[in-house]
Design a protein around this motif. Structure first.
Motif, PDB file in Angstrom:
ATOM      1  N   LYS A   1      -2.522  25.888  -1.310  1.00 26.68           N
ATOM      2  CA  LYS A   1      -2.627  26.686  -0.086  1.00 26.68           C
ATOM      3  C   LYS A   1      -1.943  25.984   1.075  1.00 26.68           C
ATOM      4  CE  LYS A   1      -6.722  29.373  -1.262  1.00 26.68           C
ATOM      5  NZ  LYS A   1      -8.106  29.753  -0.877  1.00 26.68           N
ATOM      6  N   ASN A   2      -2.095  24.675   1.138  1.00 25.88           N
ATOM      7  CA  ASN A   2      -1.416  23.938   2.211  1.00 25.88           C
ATOM      8  C   ASN A   2       0.103  24.033   2.060  1.00 25.88           C
ATOM      9  OD1 ASN A   2      -3.734  23.126   3.512  1.00 25.88           O
ATOM     10  ND2 ASN A   2      -3.923  21.226   2.351  1.00 25.88           N
ATOM     11  N   ALA A   3       0.564  23.950   0.801  1.00 22.56           N
ATOM     12  CA  ALA A   3       1.999  24.043   0.555  1.00 22.56           C
ATOM     13  C   ALA A   3       2.527  25.428   0.918  1.00 22.56           C
ATOM     14  CB  ALA A   3       2.302  23.723  -0.912  1.00 22.56           C
ATOM     15  N   VAL A   4       1.760  26.474   0.595  1.00 20.80           N
ATOM     16  CA  VAL A   4       2.160  27.837   0.933  1.00 20.80           C
ATOM     17  C   VAL A   4       2.228  27.999   2.450  1.00 20.80           C
ATOM     18  CG1 VAL A   4       1.458  30.257   0.866  1.00 20.80           C
ATOM     19  CG2 VAL A   4       1.302  28.857  -1.208  1.00 20.80           C
ATOM     20  N   ARG A   5       1.212  27.483   3.133  1.00 24.01           N
ATOM     21  CA  ARG A   5       1.194  27.582   4.605  1.00 24.01           C
ATOM     22  C   ARG A   5       2.403  26.889   5.215  1.00 24.01           C
ATOM     23  NH1 ARG A   5      -4.608  26.871   3.850  1.00 24.01           N
ATOM     24  NH2 ARG A   5      -5.656  28.792   4.537  1.00 24.01           N
TER      25      ARG A   5
ATOM     26  N   ALA B   1       7.155  44.286   1.928  1.00 23.45           N
ATOM     27  CA  ALA B   1       5.989  43.443   1.682  1.00 23.45           C
ATOM     28  C   ALA B   1       6.079  42.786   0.321  1.00 23.45           C
ATOM     29  CB  ALA B   1       4.703  44.272   1.791  1.00 23.45           C
ATOM     30  N   ALA B   2       5.246  41.767   0.149  1.00 25.86           N
ATOM     31  CA  ALA B   2       5.116  41.082  -1.140  1.00 25.86           C
ATOM     32  C   ALA B   2       3.638  40.824  -1.384  1.00 25.86           C
ATOM     33  CB  ALA B   2       5.888  39.770  -1.138  1.00 25.86           C
ATOM     34  N   SER B   3       3.215  41.015  -2.612  1.00 23.57           N
ATOM     35  CA  SER B   3       1.840  40.724  -3.004  1.00 23.57           C
ATOM     36  C   SER B   3       1.899  39.821  -4.227  1.00 23.57           C
ATOM     37  CB  SER B   3       1.079  42.021  -3.320  1.00 23.57           C
ATOM     38  OG  SER B   3      -0.269  41.748  -3.607  1.00 23.57           O
ATOM     39  N   LEU B   4       1.419  38.590  -4.073  1.00 27.21           N
ATOM     40  CA  LEU B   4       1.539  37.582  -5.126  1.00 27.21           C
ATOM     41  C   LEU B   4       0.164  37.113  -5.574  1.00 27.21           C
ATOM     42  CD1 LEU B   4       4.344  35.415  -3.469  1.00 27.21           C
ATOM     43  CD2 LEU B   4       4.627  37.291  -5.113  1.00 27.21           C
ATOM     44  N   ASP B   5       0.059  36.825  -6.854  1.00 27.14           N
ATOM     45  CA  ASP B   5      -1.171  36.298  -7.440  1.00 27.14           C
ATOM     46  C   ASP B   5      -1.250  34.794  -7.156  1.00 27.14           C
ATOM     47  OD1 ASP B   5      -3.379  35.668  -8.935  1.00 27.14           O
ATOM     48  OD2 ASP B   5      -2.361  35.838 -10.866  1.00 27.14           O
ATOM     49  N   THR B   6      -2.237  34.377  -6.353  1.00 23.50           N
ATOM     50  CA  THR B   6      -2.351  32.961  -6.001  1.00 23.50           C
ATOM     51  C   THR B   6      -2.609  32.109  -7.232  1.00 23.50           C
ATOM     52  OG1 THR B   6      -3.226  33.585  -3.828  1.00 23.50           O
ATOM     53  CG2 THR B   6      -3.558  31.315  -4.523  1.00 23.50           C
TER      54      THR B   6
ATOM     55  N   LEU C   1      -6.369  20.967  -6.370  1.00 27.83           N
ATOM     56  CA  LEU C   1      -5.054  21.564  -6.575  1.00 27.83           C
ATOM     57  C   LEU C   1      -4.907  22.881  -5.814  1.00 27.83           C
ATOM     58  CD1 LEU C   1      -4.474  20.819 -10.346  1.00 27.83           C
ATOM     59  CD2 LEU C   1      -3.355  19.756  -8.387  1.00 27.83           C
ATOM     60  N   ARG C   2      -5.984  23.694  -5.799  1.00 27.72           N
ATOM     61  CA  ARG C   2      -5.873  24.970  -5.092  1.00 27.72           C
ATOM     62  C   ARG C   2      -5.705  24.731  -3.597  1.00 27.72           C
ATOM     63  NH1 ARG C   2      -9.091  30.161  -6.839  1.00 27.72           N
ATOM     64  NH2 ARG C   2      -7.509  29.868  -8.430  1.00 27.72           N
ATOM     65  N   ARG C   3      -6.411  23.736  -3.069  1.00 25.22           N
ATOM     66  CA  ARG C   3      -6.267  23.443  -1.640  1.00 25.22           C
ATOM     67  C   ARG C   3      -4.866  22.912  -1.338  1.00 25.22           C
ATOM     68  NH1 ARG C   3     -11.103  20.154   0.802  1.00 25.22           N
ATOM     69  NH2 ARG C   3     -12.085  22.118   0.195  1.00 25.22           N
ATOM     70  N   GLU C   4      -4.365  22.087  -2.248  1.00 24.06           N
ATOM     71  CA  GLU C   4      -2.999  21.591  -2.064  1.00 24.06           C
ATOM     72  C   GLU C   4      -1.996  22.738  -2.095  1.00 24.06           C
ATOM     73  OE1 GLU C   4      -2.009  18.274  -4.734  1.00 24.06           O
ATOM     74  OE2 GLU C   4      -1.832  17.239  -2.814  1.00 24.06           O
TER      75      GLU C   4
ATOM     76  N   LEU D   1       9.649  30.299  -0.769  1.00 27.46           N
ATOM     77  CA  LEU D   1       8.309  29.824  -1.114  1.00 27.46           C
ATOM     78  C   LEU D   1       8.314  29.216  -2.512  1.00 27.46           C
ATOM     79  CD1 LEU D   1       5.240  29.587  -0.714  1.00 27.46           C
ATOM     80  CD2 LEU D   1       5.028  31.955  -1.509  1.00 27.46           C
ATOM     81  N   ALA D   2       8.937  29.911  -3.472  1.00 30.14           N
ATOM     82  CA  ALA D   2       8.994  29.382  -4.832  1.00 30.14           C
ATOM     83  C   ALA D   2       9.730  28.053  -4.864  1.00 30.14           C
ATOM     84  CB  ALA D   2       9.669  30.402  -5.744  1.00 30.14           C
TER      85      ALA D   2
END
Length: 855
Positions: free
Chosen positions: A550-554, A738-743, A545-548, A675-676
């Motif tokens: 990250k791919n979605a964010v990219r 800037a934005a800083s988000l909790d992954t 899920l985390r890899r998915e 992104l959201a």
């Protein structure tokens, strides 16, 4: 690693197969054999003879004419009436009634055996006298370097139980009728025990399914008596790096050549004879894999021997004839005044055993393999002792090794046996169970002491499922017991399929149940296992899920034109200070790769900000960067492994040299909203009512920033513009946000989302712009929330609100006008004004509570 098959035969109790078959099995189940050396081909022509007569050569002062008795063993050689053979010899030590080694005509001089053109002897005249071959010196036999005289054999030179016989084969008498297997060292990287003949013999027994029993001197309890005669002080100042340091003084020794049998044994195992003391230490090392060392007692200043760390700048002259300058990271052996050797690597010239030595100190110790490895690399010194120590030799055989060494060097024990050890590293086995603690008993048995982490309890099905076999617990235990691994069936009642294993101290590689499976398979023979693929489900592996995420964010940010960068997790202190983060909250590295990489970063954003100026200088007037990475903050503490707890960040920065179509804040907010949306969720942006002091918030101008939360109120990050001091420190352009988000927070909402697919409506959408004039003190978020609350109440429609602008006239600072675009869509019908107008009126009424009027 050279392995003598003759020595192996002495250590096992069964017949070995032919060499070719043995080599094949060793290759399959133990290690790669690089070469098979046939020593009998090299030494097969040499004969043991007795010199019966010896007279001076009539025409040469330095030559002697001898008559030798070979028992008639060599055919086709001229003999006198008494059956003796004439040999001319130039050695000064040749005399009648001595035993020597004869190389007859047609034999090859062993020292030249491996040359491109070996030297084959023949009968030839020397100063007019015919000589049948030659009497050999040590260097001609490739046993030593001595060429001052021929080898003279005495009774002590012959192996126990063997008698000198004229004409006997030299190779057969002294164990040189041997095959030597040269096994590649890297095969034994995880097996320190296999750097000795004893360990290899144990493994060969195991792969042929035979029970191996270690020699009695090795496995028996070692009892040391006290003694006097020589004052000796032994110290160990670094027990954490020198787990065991044993030493004893021996007096009245005589330094001389070793017995010929020992010299030959060393040659077979790849060693070089030097003298009886040094040869004994090397023989013990080659047999057991435990290096030892002998010091000249009379050269030890202060009658002291110990292990400690070197001091920066100290120097030592080693046995290789070179002087080395040491550092405080080197473990050294020292006497009462200074360094006398590099621990575990090489002794020094100042305490070298020589022909004048009468008293010695024997040392048997163990050293941290990583510390030795670094020292060797630092100084460029590599020795046979280091090869064994840097594989992780166990300290638990030292007592047996030292006792055996004491029996070989002669002399008289002249001190107690000192044993300076780190008791915390000792583990005692009792009745196949493991307890920690008392390591101070006087009687020590290495088969009671085991460097193990505990008892491994397994089921036979665990082994069989992985090997495809049907072994019973009894069969598995029998395979393991062959190599002296303690294994017992049915450790508990009503457990017929279980067995337990305790790894012996030399098997430091056996830690997991899977290690036992591999050991059983190897000793049984991988080639004998069923050739059937294991049955496994063909069901696809669950996605990470985390890899998915990250791919979605990219994908989302890349589509929006944001460029991904990858920066180091380690940063310079300057970057932390530029971001106005607390340096005290950052972990500092004690072994930084460079001065620019001193600290773990607290968050990812400062690393991004550090890359903006370079891109602006490169000519990029407007761009956005993002990175997904880790930060480490002291206040978060350590994880279960004792490592700094890591926080996952997805950070974005927007920068422009000139003003664009909107304020930087809304540029970055739009990216986060998109992104959201792409992640199938919705985020809420809230004004900061009370200033916050965290590493994440430190770079932001909180009066021009917003908190980012999920719809259920979970804090997920921050978005906004930066402090002017931060902009100045990083040399940023005027328009930056800037934005800083909790992954992890993004992952939580991404996991919950399920499928967020919505079918497109077949009916057209209708848009309306609405402008609301509000008092200047009313913030945008309050107005937006009122509008959104109205929209959310109409679930039957799909309504999207998009901010257009915030306008404040120059001549009126008391009010501002906020404009939204609202898009209405229905999945059931085409909307008309009478459907939309009531909703617009509701929005105006809700905003009126804030003092707003429709403009």
């Amino acid at each position: 690693m050279k392995v003598s098959l003759n020595l192996i035969k002495q250590l096992i109790n069964f017949e070995l197969p032919p060499v070719d078959e043995l080599v094949a099995r060793v290759n399959q189940q133990l290690g790669g054999v690089e070469e098979v050396i046939d020593l009998k081909a090299k030494y097969g022509g040499a004969r043991i003879v007795r010199v019966v007569e010896c007279v001076k050569h009539p025409d040469a002062d330095r030559l002697s004419v001898t008559k030798i008795d070979d028992g008639g063993a060599v055919a086709d050689v001229p003999r006198d009436d008494n059956g003796l053979v004439q040999v001319v010899c130039g050695a000064p030590n040749v005399h009648a009634d001595m035993w020597a080694i004869w190389l007859p005509p047609k034999s090859t001089v062993p020292a030249s055996f491996d040359n491109d053109e070996p030297f084959v002897l023949d009968a030839r005249p020397l100063r007019g006298v015919l000589s049948q071959g030659m009497l050999a010196a040590a260097d001609e036999l490739a046993i030593g370097t001595d060429h001052e005289g021929i080898i003279e054999i005495h009774e002590r030179d012959v192996p126990a139980g063997v008698e000198l016989t004229a004409g006997a084969g030299f190779a057969e008498t002294f164990g040189l009728d041997d095959y030597v297997l040269d096994i590649e060292n890297k095969m034994f990287t995880h097996r320190p025990d296999c750097f000795g003949q004893l360990g290899v013999a144990r493994e060969i027994a195991g792969i042929f399914h035979q029970q191996f029993v270690s020699p009695e001197w090795y496995k028996s309890e070692q009892q040391f008596t006290g003694a006097e005669g020589l004052e000796l002080t032994v110290t160990n100042d670094v027990p954490e790096l020198v787990p065991r340091f044993m030493a004893v003084a021996i007096k009245d020794i005589e330094v001389k050549p070793s017995p010929l049998w020992l010299q030959c044994q060393l040659v077979v195992m790849g060693g070089k004879p030097i003298n009886n003391i040094v040869d004994a230490t090397n023989y013990i090392m080659l047999m057991t894999a435990q290096p030892t060392h002998a010091y000249d007692y009379n050269k030890l200043r202060g009658s002291t021997l110990g292990a400690r760390m070197a001091r920066d700048g100290e120097k030592v002259s080693l046995l290789n004839g070179k002087e080395y300058e040491l550092t405080s990271d080197d473990i050294v052996i020292a006497d009462g005044e200074g360094v006398i050797g590099l621990a575990g690597i090489m002794g020094g010239t100042d305490t070298e055993v020589s022909g004048e030595t009468k008293n010695i100190v024997l040392e048997c110790a163990n050293f941290d393999m990583y510390a030795l490895r670094r020292t060797a690399m630092r100084h460029g010194i590599f020795t046979d002792a280091l090869t064994r120590f840097n594989k992780g030799q166990s300290p638990l055989q030292n007592a047996a090794v030292l006792k055996q060494l004491m029996s070989m060097v002669g002399g008289v024990q002249a001190s107690e046996v000192f044993d300076k050890r780190n008791d915390r590293l000792m583990v005692v086995q009792h009745d196949s169970r493991v307890t920690f603690g008392s390591a101070g008993k006087e009687t020590i048995s290495i088969f009671d002491w085991g460097a193990v982490t505990g008892v491994l309890v397994l089921e036979s099905t665990f082994v069989n499922e992985r090997l495809g076999t049907e072994f019973s617990p009894q069969e598995i235990c029998r395979i393991l017991k062959n190599v002296e691994i303690k294994a017992h069936e049915e450790p508990e009642p009503n457990t017929p399929y279980q067995f337990e294993v305790i790894a012996p101290f030399w098997r430091t590689d056996l830690e997991l149940p899977e290690d036992i499976v591999e050991e059983v398979g190897r000793l049984y023979g991988f080639d004998k296992l069923p050739r059937q693929l294991p049955r496994r489900s063909i069901k696809s592996t669950p996605k990470n899920l985390r890899r998915e995420l990250k791919n979605a964010v990219r994908q989302s940010l890349s589509r929006a034109g944001v460029n991904e960068v990858l920066t180091y997790s380690f940063i310079h202190e300057r970057i932390l200070k530029n971001a106005e983060q607390d340096v005290a909250q950052a972990y500092k590295l004690s072994n930084a790769l460079s001065p620019d990489l001193q600290y773990y970063r607290l968050t990812v954003l400062p690393s991004l900000l550090d890359k903006v100026h370079a891109n602006i200088k490169a000519g990029h007037d407007e761009f956005a960067l993002f990175e997904m990475g880790k930060g480490h903050i002291k206040m978060h503490g350590l994880d279960e492994d004792g490592l700094p707890e890591a926080s996952q960040f997805t950070d974005i920065v927007y920068a422009a040299k000139k003003p664009g179509t909107g304020a930087p804040f809304y540029k970055i907010r739009r990216l986060v909203e998109q992104l959201a949306h792409d992640l199938g969720t919705e985020l809420v942006f809230k004004p900061i009512e009370q200033e916050r002091n965290f590493p994440v918030t430190a770079p932001f101008d909180q009066s021009r920033s917003a908190l980012v939360e999920t719809t259920d109120g979970r804090f997920i990050g921050m978005v906004g513009e930066l402090k002017q001091s931060v902009i100045k420190s990083f040399k940023l352009p005027a328009y930056v946000a800037a934005a800083s988000l909790d992954t992890a927070g993004l992952e939580a909402v991404y996991v919950k989302r399920g499928s967020h697919y919505q079918p497109l409506s077949r009916y057209p959408s209708t848009s309306r712009d609405i402008s609301l004039k509000v008092p200047a003190q009313v913030n945008y978020a309050s107005v937006h929330d009122r509008v959104k609350n109205v929209i959310d109440s109409h679930q039957e429609l799909h309504i999207v609100i998009t901010p257009i602008s915030i306008y404040q006239p120059e001549d009126d600072n008391s009010t501002k006008t906020i404009t939204f675009n609202i898009k209405f869509t229905s999945l059931e019908r085409t909307l008309t004004d009478k459907d939309i107008t009531p909703i617009i009126e509701e929005i105006v009424a809700a905003a009126a509570e804030l003092g707003a009027v429709q403009a």
